[in-house]
Scaffold this motif. Structure first.
Motif, PDB file in Angstrom:
ATOM      1  N   SER A   6      29.300 -32.823 -76.450  1.00  0.00           N
ATOM      2  CA  SER A   6      27.899 -32.491 -75.732  1.00  0.00           C
ATOM      3  C   SER A   6      27.744 -33.586 -74.693  1.00  0.00           C
ATOM      4  O   SER A   6      26.526 -33.367 -74.044  1.00  0.00           O
ATOM      5  N   THR A   7      28.377 -34.600 -74.578  1.00  0.00           N
ATOM      6  CA  THR A   7      28.156 -35.694 -73.683  1.00  0.00           C
ATOM      7  C   THR A   7      29.044 -35.488 -72.393  1.00  0.00           C
ATOM      8  O   THR A   7      30.041 -34.828 -72.497  1.00  0.00           O
ATOM      9  N   SER A   8      28.556 -36.198 -71.494  1.00  0.00           N
ATOM     10  CA  SER A   8      29.584 -36.275 -70.211  1.00  0.00           C
ATOM     11  C   SER A   8      30.576 -37.211 -70.506  1.00  0.00           C
ATOM     12  O   SER A   8      31.332 -37.547 -69.404  1.00  0.00           O
ATOM     13  N   GLN A   9      30.662 -38.144 -71.311  1.00  0.00           N
ATOM     14  CA  GLN A   9      31.559 -39.161 -71.562  1.00  0.00           C
ATOM     15  C   GLN A   9      33.198 -38.633 -71.501  1.00  0.00           C
ATOM     16  O   GLN A   9      33.430 -37.633 -72.014  1.00  0.00           O
ATOM     17  N   SER A  10      33.705 -39.389 -70.731  1.00  0.00           N
ATOM     18  CA  SER A  10      35.285 -38.941 -70.270  1.00  0.00           C
ATOM     19  C   SER A  10      36.033 -38.932 -71.357  1.00  0.00           C
ATOM     20  O   SER A  10      36.902 -38.263 -71.695  1.00  0.00           O
ATOM     21  N   ALA A  11      35.927 -40.089 -72.334  1.00  0.00           N
ATOM     22  CA  ALA A  11      36.930 -40.414 -73.170  1.00  0.00           C
ATOM     23  C   ALA A  11      36.494 -39.847 -74.678  1.00  0.00           C
ATOM     24  O   ALA A  11      35.169 -40.183 -74.767  1.00  0.00           O
ATOM     25  N   LYS A  12      37.000 -38.992 -75.545  1.00  0.00           N
ATOM     26  CA  LYS A  12      36.378 -38.289 -76.361  1.00  0.00           C
ATOM     27  C   LYS A  12      37.455 -38.915 -77.682  1.00  0.00           C
ATOM     28  O   LYS A  12      38.498 -38.837 -77.857  1.00  0.00           O
TER      29      LYS A  12
END
Length: 277
Positions: A6-12
């Motif tokens: 649910s975040t905009s973080q590119s690396a999951k």
């Protein structure tokens, strides 16, 4: 608590605590180890995503099993809301146990990953890349030192048991990110290239037979404070500074050298080491 999806973080990141995640990754490693002529495998990002992960319900239950009691206030008894780096003051009641637990998770996964690779081809060398900044690397759940290295005698954030989850003895090879500024090639402390490598050898205590370190030439001067000429000299100097402090030289990464046309400075450094030998 926010789900990373649910975040905009590119690396999951997968949650390394989950057995199905470990099984999936080990199955991939078995496939890779089966390639003809493969000499070795390095794992990168074999860790938690960061200090604020993973606080899922599953990880909470596994942590509570590990410490043998329930956590009254989760996650506040481990990490205060909004805290993203460093040890908070006052220190939460379960923080040190949490760091110990996470180091065990990664240690145990590395043990399984090594076994998976060796089960397919015992001759394939198994290893990892890690950041050299051991003093703060606890925030990603990794203890890359030797299990004989007593972390608690050096750092207040470590429990006595933290050393049990050092995994250097599981590795045939290690790459140490000696990611200091181009203005800090020499030294004996962290955040110098030479110091990162010296300390890596001290902390691995011979448990891993090959420990190589080196700089990040693409990201080492983000604010562009160091003149290009000094960067070029730092590349050359870094070769001997790192090789002589550990077992080899590692450079991140080739594309940066290509973009800036800097390979000649690495070659000069390598030639200098070869001539001395």
């Amino acid at each position: 608590i926010t789900n990373i999806m649910s975040t905009s973080q590119s690396a999951k990141f997968f949650n390394p605590v989950l057995p199905e995640v470990q099984e999936y990754l080990c199955s991939m490693l078995k496939d890779l180890a089966a390639y003809d002529g493969l000499a070795g495998i390095f794992l990168d990002r074999g860790r938690f995503d960061g200090f604020t992960s993973d606080f899922s319900n599953y990880t909470r239950k596994e942590f509570e099993k590990y410490i043998g009691r329930s956590v009254a206030s989760f996650p506040a008894d481990i990490l205060p809301a909004g805290h993203t780096s460093g040890i908070p003051s006052p220190e939460p009641v379960h923080m040190k146990q949490w760091l110990e637990f996470r180091a065990k998770v990664i240690h145990d996964f590395m043990e399984k990953a090594r076994a998976a690779v060796k089960s397919v081809n015992p001759s394939v060398k198994f290893g990892v890349y890690v950041g050299g900044w051991y003093a703060s690397y606890y925030d990603v759940g990794v203890n890359w030192a030797s299990p004989d290295y007593d972390t608690s005698s050096k750092f207040s954030w470590a429990t006595k048991k933290y050393m049990d989850y050092g995994y250097a003895d599981l590795m045939d090879q290690m790459l140490i990110g000696a990611y200091a500024s181009p203005a800090r090639v020499y030294g004996t402390t962290e955040w110098t290239m030479q110091g990162f490598c010296l300390l890596a050898k001290e902390r691995t205590m011979g448990a891993c037979p090959m420990v190589a370190g080196g700089p990040d030439v693409g990201n080492w001067d983000a604010d562009d404070k160091v003149p290009q000429e000094e960067e070029n000299r730092a590349i050359t100097a870094s070769v001997a500074a790192c090789i002589n402090a550990c077992d080899g030289y590692f450079l991140f990464d080739m594309i940066h050298l290509k973009k800036a046309d800097q390979w000649s400075y690495v070659k000069t450094g390598i030639d200098g080491v070869i001539k001395k030998d």
